[in-house]
Write a protein that holds these residues in place. Structure first.
Motif, PDB file in Angstrom:
ATOM      1  N   ASP A 125     -90.729  41.790  39.476  1.00 24.72           N
ATOM      2  CA  ASP A 125     -90.592  41.610  40.924  1.00 24.72           C
ATOM      3  C   ASP A 125     -89.403  40.714  41.257  1.00 24.72           C
ATOM      4  OD1 ASP A 125     -94.163  41.398  41.089  1.00 24.72           O
ATOM      5  OD2 ASP A 125     -92.914  43.119  41.649  1.00 24.72           O
ATOM      6  N   THR A 126     -88.781  40.154  40.244  1.00 23.50           N
ATOM      7  CA  THR A 126     -87.626  39.293  40.464  1.00 23.50           C
ATOM      8  C   THR A 126     -86.504  40.084  41.118  1.00 23.50           C
ATOM      9  OG1 THR A 126     -88.136  37.849  38.595  1.00 23.50           O
ATOM     10  CG2 THR A 126     -85.840  37.938  39.320  1.00 23.50           C
ATOM     11  N   ALA A 127     -86.039  39.578  42.260  1.00 28.94           N
ATOM     12  CA  ALA A 127     -85.005  40.279  43.023  1.00 28.94           C
ATOM     13  C   ALA A 127     -84.625  39.437  44.229  1.00 28.94           C
ATOM     14  CB  ALA A 127     -85.511  41.643  43.490  1.00 28.94           C
ATOM     15  N   VAL A 128     -83.569  39.863  44.886  1.00 31.53           N
ATOM     16  CA  VAL A 128     -83.260  39.328  46.208  1.00 31.53           C
ATOM     17  C   VAL A 128     -83.984  40.213  47.218  1.00 31.53           C
ATOM     18  CG1 VAL A 128     -81.471  38.850  47.900  1.00 31.53           C
ATOM     19  CG2 VAL A 128     -81.022  38.452  45.470  1.00 31.53           C
ATOM     20  N   TYR A 129     -84.753  39.587  48.064  1.00 33.11           N
ATOM     21  CA  TYR A 129     -85.547  40.311  49.057  1.00 33.11           C
ATOM     22  C   TYR A 129     -84.846  40.247  50.415  1.00 33.11           C
ATOM     23  CZ  TYR A 129     -89.356  40.944  45.784  1.00 33.11           C
ATOM     24  OH  TYR A 129     -90.120  41.343  44.713  1.00 33.11           O
ATOM     25  N   TYR A 130     -84.691  41.409  51.010  1.00 33.05           N
ATOM     26  CA  TYR A 130     -83.995  41.527  52.292  1.00 33.05           C
ATOM     27  C   TYR A 130     -84.956  42.055  53.353  1.00 33.05           C
ATOM     28  CZ  TYR A 130     -79.748  41.399  49.415  1.00 33.05           C
ATOM     29  OH  TYR A 130     -78.754  41.043  48.529  1.00 33.05           O
ATOM     30  N   CYS A 131     -84.865  41.492  54.536  1.00 34.98           N
ATOM     31  CA  CYS A 131     -85.642  42.055  55.632  1.00 34.98           C
ATOM     32  C   CYS A 131     -84.736  42.946  56.475  1.00 34.98           C
ATOM     33  CB  CYS A 131     -86.298  40.978  56.484  1.00 34.98           C
ATOM     34  SG  CYS A 131     -85.188  39.755  57.174  1.00 34.98           S
ATOM     35  N   ASN A 132     -85.352  43.920  57.093  1.00 37.70           N
ATOM     36  CA  ASN A 132     -84.655  44.903  57.913  1.00 37.70           C
ATOM     37  C   ASN A 132     -85.464  45.152  59.167  1.00 37.70           C
ATOM     38  OD1 ASN A 132     -84.721  48.282  58.270  1.00 37.70           O
ATOM     39  ND2 ASN A 132     -82.717  47.309  58.356  1.00 37.70           N
ATOM     40  N   VAL A 133     -84.785  45.200  60.292  1.00 42.52           N
ATOM     41  CA  VAL A 133     -85.454  45.460  61.566  1.00 42.52           C
ATOM     42  C   VAL A 133     -84.735  46.606  62.268  1.00 42.52           C
ATOM     43  CG1 VAL A 133     -85.999  44.555  63.849  1.00 42.52           C
ATOM     44  CG2 VAL A 133     -86.284  43.112  61.835  1.00 42.52           C
TER      45      VAL A 133
END
Length: 119
Positions: free
Chosen positions: A88-96
């Motif tokens: 699950d290691t990652a850069v997490y990005y939110c999107n709207v």
């Protein structure tokens, strides 16, 4: 309109973490909010999304472990991550996605927050 993600960090495998994302200003209409992630050397992938009526969708790899929610009044979206795995290691990005006014579509991304899961 900008998105600000927070809550990333380092956690051991099996642990939990909650990331959140907020818009810098109120959006006229929000249709869909989602979290994506990108691990080193891999393509960005959809992790979870939440749309109208709070309908949700999840990547198969996180079903049963992650939960997405939103606070529509505050234009915030959250991702509760349980039973974390090193993969699950990652850069997490939110999107709207939505509309900034009745005529202008909006599709914006946050800068990302790093989640690192140690084994």
């Amino acid at each position: 309109v900008q998105l600000q993600a927070s809550g990333g960090g380092l956690v051991r495998a099996g642990g939990s973490l909650k990331v959140s994302c907020a818009t810098s200003e109120t959006i006229f209409s929000v249709k869909y909010m989602a979290w994506y992630r990108q691990a080193p050397g891999k393509q960005r992938e959809l992790v979870a999304g939440i749309g109208d009526g709070s309908r949700t969708n999840y990547a198969d790899s996180v079903k049963g472990r992650f939960s997405i929610s939103r606070n529509s009044a505050k234009n915030r979206v959250y991702l509760q991550m349980n039973s974390l795995k090193p993969e699950d290691t990652a850069v997490y990005y939110c999107n709207v996605q939505g509309y900034s006014d009745p005529w202008t579509e909006l599709d914006i991304w946050g800068k990302g927050t790093l989640v690192t899961v140690s084994s």
